[in-house]
Design a protein around this motif. Structure first.
Motif, PDB file in Angstrom:
ATOM      1  N   VAL A  23       0.836  -1.208   0.000  1.00 24.99           N
ATOM      2  CA  VAL A  23       0.000   0.000   0.000  1.00 24.99           C
ATOM      3  C   VAL A  23       0.867   1.253   0.000  1.00 24.99           C
ATOM      4  O   VAL A  23       0.631   2.202  -0.759  1.00 24.99           O
ATOM      5  CB  VAL A  23      -0.944   0.003   1.215  1.00 24.99           C
ATOM      6  CG1 VAL A  23      -1.657   1.354   1.346  1.00 24.99           C
ATOM      7  CG2 VAL A  23      -1.983  -1.112   1.082  1.00 24.99           C
ATOM      8  N   ALA A  24       1.907   1.269   0.843  1.00 26.27           N
ATOM      9  CA  ALA A  24       2.779   2.445   0.938  1.00 26.27           C
ATOM     10  C   ALA A  24       3.511   2.706  -0.375  1.00 26.27           C
ATOM     11  O   ALA A  24       3.601   3.848  -0.835  1.00 26.27           O
ATOM     12  CB  ALA A  24       3.782   2.251   2.073  1.00 26.27           C
ATOM     13  N   VAL A  25       4.018   1.648  -1.007  1.00 23.79           N
ATOM     14  CA  VAL A  25       4.741   1.810  -2.271  1.00 23.79           C
ATOM     15  C   VAL A  25       3.782   2.255  -3.378  1.00 23.79           C
ATOM     16  O   VAL A  25       4.148   3.071  -4.235  1.00 23.79           O
ATOM     17  CB  VAL A  25       5.463   0.507  -2.652  1.00 23.79           C
ATOM     18  CG1 VAL A  25       6.048   0.608  -4.063  1.00 23.79           C
ATOM     19  CG2 VAL A  25       6.574   0.206  -1.651  1.00 23.79           C
ATOM     20  N   ALA A  26       2.543   1.743  -3.365  1.00 24.04           N
ATOM     21  CA  ALA A  26       1.543   2.179  -4.352  1.00 24.04           C
ATOM     22  C   ALA A  26       1.265   3.670  -4.218  1.00 24.04           C
ATOM     23  O   ALA A  26       1.159   4.396  -5.222  1.00 24.04           O
ATOM     24  CB  ALA A  26       0.254   1.378  -4.176  1.00 24.04           C
ATOM     25  N   LEU A  27       1.176   4.151  -2.980  1.00 20.17           N
ATOM     26  CA  LEU A  27       0.969   5.590  -2.751  1.00 20.17           C
ATOM     27  C   LEU A  27       2.181   6.392  -3.217  1.00 20.17           C
ATOM     28  O   LEU A  27       2.039   7.509  -3.740  1.00 20.17           O
ATOM     29  CB  LEU A  27       0.693   5.848  -1.270  1.00 20.17           C
ATOM     30  CG  LEU A  27      -0.655   5.320  -0.744  1.00 20.17           C
ATOM     31  CD1 LEU A  27      -0.752   5.516   0.768  1.00 20.17           C
ATOM     32  CD2 LEU A  27      -1.816   6.024  -1.439  1.00 20.17           C
ATOM     33  N   MET A  28       3.379   5.837  -3.029  1.00 20.12           N
ATOM     34  CA  MET A  28       4.586   6.510  -3.506  1.00 20.12           C
ATOM     35  C   MET A  28       4.565   6.647  -5.027  1.00 20.12           C
ATOM     36  O   MET A  28       4.934   7.688  -5.579  1.00 20.12           O
ATOM     37  CB  MET A  28       5.831   5.738  -3.064  1.00 20.12           C
ATOM     38  CG  MET A  28       6.175   5.870  -1.590  1.00 20.12           C
ATOM     39  SD  MET A  28       7.599   4.835  -1.118  1.00 20.12           S
ATOM     40  CE  MET A  28       8.914   5.595  -2.072  1.00 20.12           C
ATOM     41  N   LEU A  29       4.113   5.600  -5.713  1.00 19.38           N
ATOM     42  CA  LEU A  29       4.030   5.646  -7.169  1.00 19.38           C
ATOM     43  C   LEU A  29       3.068   6.730  -7.635  1.00 19.38           C
ATOM     44  O   LEU A  29       3.324   7.446  -8.606  1.00 19.38           O
ATOM     45  CB  LEU A  29       3.586   4.282  -7.720  1.00 19.38           C
ATOM     46  CG  LEU A  29       4.671   3.214  -7.870  1.00 19.38           C
ATOM     47  CD1 LEU A  29       4.048   1.877  -8.216  1.00 19.38           C
ATOM     48  CD2 LEU A  29       5.679   3.624  -8.945  1.00 19.38           C
ATOM     49  N   VAL A  30       1.944   6.857  -6.924  1.00 19.72           N
ATOM     50  CA  VAL A  30       0.944   7.862  -7.281  1.00 19.72           C
ATOM     51  C   VAL A  30       1.480   9.276  -7.046  1.00 19.72           C
ATOM     52  O   VAL A  30       1.259  10.187  -7.853  1.00 19.72           O
ATOM     53  CB  VAL A  30      -0.358   7.637  -6.482  1.00 19.72           C
ATOM     54  CG1 VAL A  30      -1.335   8.791  -6.694  1.00 19.72           C
ATOM     55  CG2 VAL A  30      -1.011   6.323  -6.896  1.00 19.72           C
ATOM     56  N   ALA A  31       2.201   9.450  -5.940  1.00 21.17           N
ATOM     57  CA  ALA A  31       2.641  10.796  -5.545  1.00 21.17           C
ATOM     58  C   ALA A  31       3.954  11.219  -6.197  1.00 21.17           C
ATOM     59  O   ALA A  31       4.277  12.411  -6.198  1.00 21.17           O
ATOM     60  CB  ALA A  31       2.788  10.854  -4.022  1.00 21.17           C
ATOM     61  N   ALA A  32       4.712  10.274  -6.752  1.00 22.18           N
ATOM     62  CA  ALA A  32       6.068  10.582  -7.240  1.00 22.18           C
ATOM     63  C   ALA A  32       6.070  11.632  -8.342  1.00 22.18           C
ATOM     64  O   ALA A  32       6.828  12.610  -8.275  1.00 22.18           O
ATOM     65  CB  ALA A  32       6.754   9.298  -7.722  1.00 22.18           C
TER      66      ALA A  32
END
Length: 252
Positions: free
Chosen positions: A168-177
């Motif tokens: 979940v955290a990495v998915a959010l990082m992908l969205v926010a990057a």
């Protein structure tokens, strides 16, 4: 199905939410570093570098979770110096902190003096390569991953919960990057602020490795306050530009 039996226990969801929040907060450091590093690449390579770097970081974290029993033992002291027992975790944090301080200092120097002849330009304005950027992203992620996994083990023993939290955290990082990188690129003063954050985080990692723990709440509170002040400065600069444009139109 025993692997997912913990999902039937309502009490595990509190640990899951807490772990996701912790992973997201720790991911802020990584995301700022990734944004600054990827912006050193040619424009056509930036998004690719961010996605590959974050994707490989996910694989790295999941691989580390499979060796959680070994990682937990990294806290066992190897030797004592100045009254502090140094473990592998401490040495990794110190090495990661030194790397972050070196990288942030180097980027600050380049921002202050971009015409320094020692800075070798690559790809028409870029100062690094996609391979070098990805390697640096993974090096820093390794440091933060080990620390976060050791912290997570103290909160839950369910590997499944840790895996879900990481995904979940990495998915959010992908969205926010991408949005964060574009925002930093469009606002040069934010770059210096972000580099200051990285310098502070690097010093915190070194202090933690030396046995002087600094509560992360203080670090992120300082970052939030600095970000708020910079946001107000950006609004003030925007207002001055609009006022100047209106005066120019009125005088025309």
């Amino acid at each position: 199905m025993d692997l997912f039996a913990f999902l039937l226990d309502p009490t595990t969801y509190a640990a899951l939410v807490t772990l996701i929040a912790m992973e997201v907060v720790l991911g802020i450091d990584n995301l700022v570093f990734i944004s600054i590093l990827s912006n050193k690449l040619p424009p056509e390579q930036r998004q690719r570098a961010r996605r590959i770097g974050i994707g490989l970081a996910l694989v790295l974290r999941l691989a580390l979770l499979s060796t959680v029993a070994i990682i937990v033992r990294l806290t066992t002291p190897l030797f004592e110096l100045f009254g502090h027992g140094f473990s592998w975790r401490d040495l990794i944090l110190i090495a990661g902190g030194l790397f972050l301080v070196w990288k942030a200092t180097r980027e600050i120097h380049h921002s202050v003096d971009p015409t320094d002849p020692k800075e070798m330009m690559v790809g028409g304005g870029a100062t690094t390569t996609i391979g070098a950027a990805i390697v640096q992203i993974l090096v820093l992620d390794l440091v933060f991953s080990i620390d976060s996994i050791i912290t997570a083990v103290g909160m839950t023993t369910e590997i499944g919960i840790m895996v879900i939290a990481v995904i979940v955290a990495v998915a959010l990082m992908l969205v926010a990057a991408d949005p964060l990188s574009k925002f930093i690129e469009a606002n040069p003063t934010v770059v210096m602020l972000a580099l200051g954050f990285l310098l502070m985080i690097g010093m915190t990692l070194i202090a933690d490795g030396m046995g002087f723990h600094v509560p992360k709440g203080y670090i992120y509170a300082a970052m939030a306050f600095s970000g708020l002040v910079e946001g107000l400065n950006m609004l003030a600069r925007r207002k001055r530009r609009l006022d100047a444009a209106r005066r120019a139109v009125a005088e025309a």
